[in-house]
Design a protein around this motif. Sequence first.
Motif, PDB file in Angstrom:
ATOM      1  N   GLU A  47      30.108  21.264  27.304  1.00  9.47           N
ATOM      2  CA  GLU A  47      31.436  20.275  26.964  1.00  9.47           C
ATOM      3  C   GLU A  47      32.047  21.491  28.308  1.00  9.47           C
ATOM      4  O   GLU A  47      32.523  22.294  28.331  1.00  9.47           O
ATOM      5  N   VAL A  48      33.162  19.735  28.374  1.00  5.47           N
ATOM      6  CA  VAL A  48      34.549  19.940  29.817  1.00  5.47           C
ATOM      7  C   VAL A  48      35.114  20.943  29.220  1.00  5.47           C
ATOM      8  O   VAL A  48      35.684  19.943  27.833  1.00  5.47           O
ATOM      9  N   PHE A  50      38.404  16.675  29.004  1.00  3.59           N
ATOM     10  CA  PHE A  50      38.236  16.975  27.356  1.00  3.59           C
ATOM     11  C   PHE A  50      37.267  16.735  26.396  1.00  3.59           C
ATOM     12  O   PHE A  50      37.816  16.154  26.315  1.00  3.59           O
ATOM     13  N   GLY A  51      36.051  17.533  26.726  1.00  6.67           N
ATOM     14  CA  GLY A  51      34.773  17.228  25.041  1.00  6.67           C
ATOM     15  C   GLY A  51      34.544  16.623  25.324  1.00  6.67           C
ATOM     16  O   GLY A  51      33.620  16.141  24.514  1.00  6.67           O
ATOM     17  N   GLN A  52      34.596  15.854  26.817  1.00  5.29           N
ATOM     18  CA  GLN A  52      33.526  15.483  27.167  1.00  5.29           C
ATOM     19  C   GLN A  52      31.704  15.972  26.890  1.00  5.29           C
ATOM     20  O   GLN A  52      32.557  17.228  27.262  1.00  5.29           O
ATOM     21  N   CYS A 105      42.155  20.902  36.254  1.00  7.83           N
ATOM     22  CA  CYS A 105      43.283  19.172  36.664  1.00  7.83           C
ATOM     23  C   CYS A 105      44.504  19.352  36.018  1.00  7.83           C
ATOM     24  O   CYS A 105      45.489  19.486  35.986  1.00  7.83           O
ATOM     25  N   GLU A 106      43.531  20.778  35.613  1.00 10.18           N
ATOM     26  CA  GLU A 106      45.314  20.880  34.092  1.00 10.18           C
ATOM     27  C   GLU A 106      45.135  22.384  33.677  1.00 10.18           C
ATOM     28  O   GLU A 106      43.535  22.803  34.117  1.00 10.18           O
ATOM     29  N   THR A 107      45.541  23.278  32.772  1.00  4.69           N
ATOM     30  CA  THR A 107      45.648  24.994  32.178  1.00  4.69           C
ATOM     31  C   THR A 107      44.869  24.211  30.822  1.00  4.69           C
ATOM     32  O   THR A 107      46.239  24.349  30.407  1.00  4.69           O
TER      33      THR A 107
END
Length: 606
Positions: free
Chosen positions: A183-184, A200-202, A231-233
Motif C-alpha cells: 500500500e502506497v 495514498f492507499g493505492q 511528493c508530500e509528508t
Amino acid sequence: MGDTNEQILGYSTKSALKKLRDDIQRVIEEHKQKNPLRFDIIRNIISFSSEKVLLSGVAYTVTVINIICLILTYLIDGTALAQGYLLWEALFLFFILIINFLVALNEEYLHRNEIPHRIAKVLETLNEAIDLCLWKEEYYPHLCAPFSPCVILQWTYRDGTIVNLPWALLVEGDVIVLRPGQEVPGHCQGLQSDDPELFFGQIFTPGSQAKENSSVPRSRAPHQNKAYKMCETPYLKNLKLALEQATTRPVTVFEKQRYLCTVKIMEGIVLPLVILLMVFASLFRHIYHLPGVTHWTEIYFLQTIAASLPLLQIIFPIAWVTLNCYGLARFKSISEVRQKYTRPKSCSISEDASDPLIQALSESTLHPQIMKTLGKTFFNILFGREDMVTRTSNIVHVLGSLSALCCVDKKGILSWPNPTAEKVFFLRNSSPASNNSSKTSLVTSMGHQSDTTLDQLQDRNNPEPSTIVEVLDLTHDQNAPFRVEFDEQRWRQHITRLKPLGLAALLNTCAPEHTHNYAHFCAHLTCEAQYSEDLVPVTNRRCLCELAKQIGFNDSVIDAYTTQECLAIFRHLQADTIRRETRFRTLPSSQYACESAFTAYARCYS
C-alpha cells in the motif's frame, strides 16, 4: 532492488529530521493563525448548551445576584441582622465564584491546546534527535520485518542505505522503495518518466494488470521493487486532522450525565422554579403581614438566598475537576507499577490475593514515596504538564463506562504480527513396542535383525497396526510473547518424532540467510492476489524457531547445513473449481478466501 539506482541516496537522517521539524512547525503556526484565542473561550465556559460546561451562565448570574443582595442587606438593614457576617458570606461566595471561573478557564484552555502542547513535546524530541543524530542501520527494524497494520514501515533511502523507516518519519522528497502489493504511504512520483503517479492507499502493482490463466506449471520472473519519490509528508495529513478534530470529540457518558443532572435539570429547571416560588411567597408574606415578618430585605433577599444557594452547586465543579485529576494520576501510577513488574516464570496468572502483581497493585498509597509521586502527577495533570492525554480523551471515563469488554482480534492489532504455533500435529505407530512412526524407521533402528524377524515381532506385539494422530498444545510464555511451552509433560515421550519437525523449522521457515527471498516471494503473492478478488493470501512469516528450541535445538545447528537451492511455488484456484469442492461450501467467506491461495517455500540442504 529492481529499477533502483545506486546513485539514489535520498536524504541524510539529519536533513530529513530537520525538514520534518520545519514542516510540523509550519502546520502549528497555520493552526494558531486560524484559531486564535478570542473571547469565545469565555462564551464556551458559561454556555448553557455546551455539554462540557462546568457551571453555566445561569449559576454565575444567580450567584452574582446573591452577592449583591447580601451587600445591600448589610447596607440597608439597620437591625441586628445587618452584621459583618453578611459581608463575609458575600466575600466567600465571590471567592468561590472566582475559583470556579479560573478552573473552568483552565480546563477550556487545556482542552483547546492539549494537542498543540503534545506536538511541542514531539518537536523537543526531534530537536534532541537532530543534535544527537547517530542513527545506524542496525537501529532500524529489519528490512524483512512482517507487515503489521498498526506499525507501518517503509523501505527508504537514508544516508545512502535502504532502511525500514517508520511511516511517520517520511518527508517530502524522500526516495522510497515500493514492493509489489504494498500500500502506497502517500502521494509519490516515479523516478522514470513513464512511471505512474501514485496516491495514498493505492496498491503498487507493477507489470500487467491482466490475470493470466494457465493450467500448466511454469516458471515466471517475480515482480520487481521500484523506487519512487515522495511528493508530500504523510504525517502532516494526520497532524492536521488531529488539530481540527481535537475539540470536536464526543463527550463521555459521565460528562453527559453530569451535564444532564447539574446543568439542565438543577440549573435550568429546579433553580429558576425555586427562586420564582420564593419570590411569590415573600411577596405574599409582605403584603399580608404574616407572623414572623421582619425587615423587607430579610423577606426578599435573605430567604431567597437561603433557598437558592444549596441548588447552585458551586463546589461541585471544583470537586469534579479534582477527582478527575486524582483518578488520572492514580491510573498512571498503577500503569507504571505494571510496567516495572515482571512476573516470575513459575508464577501463573490468577486473581488470588497472593498473586505478586495483585499485591503490588493493592499496596497502600499512604507510603511517603508513593504519596509524593502521586501528588506530583496530580498537579502536573491539573496544570497540563503531564505527558499524557487528559482533556481531549479521558481514559478513566472510558474505562469506567465499560459494562462489557469484547476483544475482537485482527492480525497486528491485538495479536503479534509474527504469530507463533499453537498446536503440533504428527502421526505415530499404535504399537507400544515401537517409538518410531513407521516400519521403515523401525528397520533402520534395528538393522541387525532380518525382515522376517521384524515382521514376526510386529505381528506378535500389534496384530493390527494402525496410525494414531497426536496433537500437542502450545502456550505463550507469560513474559516472552514469542516463546512457547508445551502444555503437557508427556511431550518428551514423542521427542524422536518432534526432532524432524524442529530441524525442518530451523532450516526452512526460520533460516536467516533467505529472509529477503521469502519476503520477495510474499510480495509477489500479494501482488498476484490483486488480480482476483477471490485470492487473499496470508503471506506473513510463521516463526517456529522457538518451538525448535523448546524441542532441544539451538541456532548453531544451521551451521552444519549449506543451502543448495531455493524454490517458491504457488497455485491459482479457479472460482468454479472452488465452488465444486464440498469442503468450501460450508466455510465462511473469510476462510473461503484464505483457502483460495496456496503458498510453499522449499529449500534444499546438504
